[in-house]
Design an enzyme around this catalytic site. Structure first.
Site, PDB file in Angstrom:
ATOM      1  N   ASN A 116     -79.381  -6.889 -33.299  1.00  0.00           N
ATOM      2  CA  ASN A 116     -79.424  -8.322 -33.558  1.00  0.00           C
ATOM      3  C   ASN A 116     -80.847  -8.676 -33.999  1.00  0.00           C
ATOM      4  O   ASN A 116     -81.709  -7.805 -34.102  1.00  0.00           O
ATOM      5  CB  ASN A 116     -78.973  -9.128 -32.329  1.00  0.00           C
ATOM      6  CG  ASN A 116     -79.846  -8.874 -31.102  1.00  0.00           C
ATOM      7  OD1 ASN A 116     -81.051  -8.637 -31.201  1.00  0.00           O
ATOM      8  ND2 ASN A 116     -79.232  -8.917 -29.920  1.00  0.00           N
ATOM      9  N   ARG A 117     -81.088  -9.960 -34.285  1.00  0.00           N
ATOM     10  CA  ARG A 117     -82.392 -10.348 -34.835  1.00  0.00           C
ATOM     11  C   ARG A 117     -83.533  -9.983 -33.883  1.00  0.00           C
ATOM     12  O   ARG A 117     -84.531  -9.391 -34.299  1.00  0.00           O
ATOM     13  CB  ARG A 117     -82.420 -11.850 -35.137  1.00  0.00           C
ATOM     14  CG  ARG A 117     -83.660 -12.287 -35.917  1.00  0.00           C
ATOM     15  CD  ARG A 117     -83.869 -13.789 -35.835  1.00  0.00           C
ATOM     16  NE  ARG A 117     -82.814 -14.537 -36.484  1.00  0.00           N
ATOM     17  CZ  ARG A 117     -82.904 -15.031 -37.736  1.00  0.00           C
ATOM     18  NH1 ARG A 117     -83.988 -14.826 -38.457  1.00  0.00           N
ATOM     19  NH2 ARG A 117     -81.904 -15.723 -38.250  1.00  0.00           N
ATOM     20  N   GLU A 147     -83.603  -7.760 -31.487  1.00  0.00           N
ATOM     21  CA  GLU A 147     -83.742  -6.307 -31.392  1.00  0.00           C
ATOM     22  C   GLU A 147     -84.431  -5.743 -32.630  1.00  0.00           C
ATOM     23  O   GLU A 147     -85.236  -4.811 -32.530  1.00  0.00           O
ATOM     24  CB  GLU A 147     -82.366  -5.668 -31.210  1.00  0.00           C
ATOM     25  CG  GLU A 147     -81.739  -5.942 -29.847  1.00  0.00           C
ATOM     26  CD  GLU A 147     -80.292  -5.543 -29.790  1.00  0.00           C
ATOM     27  OE1 GLU A 147     -79.769  -5.386 -28.669  1.00  0.00           O
ATOM     28  OE2 GLU A 147     -79.646  -5.392 -30.855  1.00  0.00           O
ATOM     29  N   ASP A 187     -70.181  -5.150 -29.690  1.00  0.00           N
ATOM     30  CA  ASP A 187     -69.307  -3.978 -29.598  1.00  0.00           C
ATOM     31  C   ASP A 187     -68.212  -4.048 -30.654  1.00  0.00           C
ATOM     32  O   ASP A 187     -67.857  -3.045 -31.275  1.00  0.00           O
ATOM     33  CB  ASP A 187     -68.668  -3.902 -28.208  1.00  0.00           C
ATOM     34  CG  ASP A 187     -69.688  -3.761 -27.094  1.00  0.00           C
ATOM     35  OD1 ASP A 187     -70.820  -3.330 -27.384  1.00  0.00           O
ATOM     36  OD2 ASP A 187     -69.354  -4.076 -25.942  1.00  0.00           O
TER      37      ASP A 187
END
Length: 325
Positions: free
Chosen positions: A210-211, A213, A287
């Protein structure tokens, strides 16, 4: 391919059936204690939950497996569980979904990771985590490699997914050995990374942070004051750093309510707007994204279509309570 064409996307989804996916990752069991709250405890200022039922479902890498199966794939599971009742419950859940799990290794030195949530109606009151974050023994990692590599060599796997929740399974040498074996066999590899477990891996087909991460992986912090255009320019810089350091072919960055940003090997950025009609619970949405992306790329090498389909799938699960498919 006109990936935005719904019929074209539907044709790809129909190709999911029978795709053979191996998932190596941190397995978890999600437990829910459901109840009603009608009073506050006289012992402390906390609600008293009158239990009405308990339920279990697959979490972590096991939820990715569940998503892959419900989308039509055939899944083989690899990971570590404890030699405990929760480990048996997790295996039972895998079996219910037809997931091959003889590749799981039991480690009596650690518990099966359990995430227990206390719910009052649709409201989560408390979560209890029972886990050991110490690194998994190299001997156990070796057993997993000995199980996965022959399947790759024998062309019995169409795609390999690495699911890192920073629970101790992955080390950089272990993950790279899996990637190298997959590349040698001509099998695509997908990674869901975790900045809490910093690794520098090479040869990935697709990676899905994600952003937040993505910034952590690039060792950068987002600008505090910036226009949306500036934020996207900064994100493109972050993506370029990651793709160069990790040598990843496709980088798909989740942008929450803004959708997803796909960066490909020709340096293009494709923005896929969110498809969610209503956001109720984002648990497990990542997921679902990695599962849908992997199945699409295993069916056809079309990264834009993979992101589109994953976006539709994520838009469905965020409208459900708990980790869903």
């Amino acid at each position: 391919m006109n990936s935005g064409n719904p019929e074209k996307l539907a044709q790809l989804v129909r190709k999911f059936k029978g795709r053979r996916i191996a998932v190596v990752g941190d397995l978890m069991l999600d437990a829910y204690t459901w109840g009603k709250v009608s009073r506050i405890s006289p012992e402390a200022p906390v609600p008293v939950v009158q239990i009405t039922r308990r339920s279990y479902c697959l979490g972590g890498a096991a939820n990715v497996m569940r998503n892959l199966v419900t989308l039509g794939g055939t899944v083989t599971a690899f990971g570590v569980v404890g030699n405990d009742p929760n480990g048996e419950k997790l295996k039972e859940q895998l079996a219910e979904y037809g997931i091959e799990h003889t590749g799981l290794v039991s480690d009596p030195a650690r518990p099966t990771t359990l995430k227990q949530r206390v719910m009052a109606g649709a409201q989560q009151l408390l979560r209890l985590d029972d886990e050991l974050l110490a690194p998994v023994a190299d001997s156990i990692r070796g057993k997993i490699l000995e199980s996965v590599i022959p399947l790759l060599q024998q062309q019995k796997i169409d795609a390999l997914v690495l699911e890192d929740y920073a629970k101790g399974l992955f080390s950089e040498p272990f993950a790279q050995a899996l990637i190298d074996a997959a590349n040698h066999a001509g099998v695509m590899v997908a990674l869901d990374p975790n900045p809490k477990n910093p690794m520098r891996l090479h040869g990935l087909t697709i990676m899905k942070p994600n952003r937040a991460e993505a910034y952590a992986l690039a060792s950068l912090s987002p600008a505090q004051t910036a226009t949306e255009e500036e934020r996207m320019e900064e994100l493109a810089h972050v993506a370029a750093l990651i793709r160069r350091e990790w040598q990843v072919r496709y980088l798909l960055i989740s942008l929450a309510e803004q959708g997803m940003a796909l960066f490909t090997d020709d340096t293009r950025c494709t923005i896929i707007p969110t498809r969610a009609k209503e956001v109720f619970d984002v648990s497990g949405a990542g997921d679902t994204v990695i599962a849908a992306c992997t199945l699409t790329l295993a069916a056809e090498d079309d990264p834009v279509a993979s992101a589109e389909i994953a976006n539709y799938a994520a838009g469905i699960v965020v409208g459900k309570l708990g980790t869903a498919t």
